[in-house]
Every structure is written in structure tokens, then in C-alpha cells.
Design a protein around this motif. Sequence first.
Motif, PDB file in Angstrom:
ATOM      1  N   PRO A   1       0.824  -1.218   0.000  1.00  0.00           N
ATOM      2  CA  PRO A   1       0.000   0.000   0.000  1.00  0.00           C
ATOM      3  C   PRO A   1       0.855   1.264   0.000  1.00  0.00           C
ATOM      4  N   SER A   2       0.196   2.368  -0.156  1.00  0.00           N
ATOM      5  CA  SER A   2       0.868   3.663   0.001  1.00  0.00           C
ATOM      6  C   SER A   2       0.963   3.971   1.492  1.00  0.00           C
TER       7      SER A   2
ATOM      8  N   ASP B   1       1.954   1.789  -7.850  1.00  0.00           N
ATOM      9  CA  ASP B   1       1.501   0.451  -8.241  1.00  0.00           C
ATOM     10  C   ASP B   1       0.039   0.199  -7.849  1.00  0.00           C
ATOM     11  N   ILE B   2      -0.515   1.058  -7.004  1.00  0.00           N
ATOM     12  CA  ILE B   2      -1.925   0.905  -6.609  1.00  0.00           C
ATOM     13  C   ILE B   2      -2.829   0.979  -7.838  1.00  0.00           C
ATOM     14  N   TYR B   3      -2.476   1.798  -8.792  1.00  0.00           N
ATOM     15  CA  TYR B   3      -3.313   1.990  -9.977  1.00  0.00           C
ATOM     16  C   TYR B   3      -2.844   1.180 -11.181  1.00  0.00           C
ATOM     17  N   SER B   4      -2.110   0.099 -10.942  1.00  0.00           N
ATOM     18  CA  SER B   4      -1.634  -0.721 -12.064  1.00  0.00           C
ATOM     19  C   SER B   4      -2.796  -1.515 -12.655  1.00  0.00           C
ATOM     20  N   THR B   5      -2.668  -1.847 -13.907  1.00  0.00           N
ATOM     21  CA  THR B   5      -3.712  -2.610 -14.606  1.00  0.00           C
ATOM     22  C   THR B   5      -3.907  -3.976 -13.971  1.00  0.00           C
ATOM     23  N   ARG B   6      -2.840  -4.560 -13.494  1.00  0.00           N
ATOM     24  CA  ARG B   6      -2.924  -5.886 -12.869  1.00  0.00           C
ATOM     25  C   ARG B   6      -3.824  -5.847 -11.638  1.00  0.00           C
ATOM     26  N   ARG B   7      -3.717  -4.785 -10.830  1.00  0.00           N
ATOM     27  CA  ARG B   7      -4.460  -4.723  -9.573  1.00  0.00           C
ATOM     28  C   ARG B   7      -5.894  -4.226  -9.720  1.00  0.00           C
ATOM     29  N   ILE B   8      -6.195  -3.413 -10.709  1.00  0.00           N
ATOM     30  CA  ILE B   8      -7.556  -2.878 -10.790  1.00  0.00           C
ATOM     31  C   ILE B   8      -8.369  -3.422 -11.950  1.00  0.00           C
TER      32      ILE B   8
END
Length: 91
Positions: free
Chosen positions: A51-52, A60-67
Motif C-alpha cells: 500500500p501507500s 503500483d496501486i493503480y496498475s492494470t494488474r491490480r484494478i
Amino acid sequence: MANVKPRPTGPASEIKKEKFTDFPLIRINFIMMTVAALMIIVGFLLMLGSPSTAESFNHDIYSTRRIVIGPLIAFLGFLFMAFAIIYRKRK
């Protein structure tokens, strides 16, 4: 002939042994449900990450993998689980 027991009557005498094909879920259902559970687990694992914090922002919170990819695979796993439960093999 003295040792012959009388045949029972009533609801208990109507109990029949179930055939294997009468079970609601068969082997293929359990295999498909296992695959669906693995898809759900993989989807949630793809959403994991650090997390931040107050000191640093993690982009990395807004990476395509995670969202996108993780939630999509988990959602498809849930849909496939529902399909695996209601699937009935044709005769």
C-alpha cells in the motif's frame, strides 16, 4: 418357513437405494468447482500489493494488474463456480 420375516409396509418400505446418476453433483462438477476456486484465488492474489504510506506514494496501486486483471479473473471465477454447480451432463 417359520423364520421368514414379514415384509414391512408403509413409507419405510418405499425407500430405494439412490443410483449414482441421481446425485445432484457428479465428478465433473467437483473438477469444475476446483478450477473455479483456483481462478478466484489467483484473481485475489493478483490484486495483492504494497500500500501507500504517509511517507511515500505507491504508484503500483493503480496498475492494470491490480484494478483490471485481478478483479476480472476473480469475477470470472465466481461466474464459472455458479456454472459448475448447475451444470448437468447430457444423457
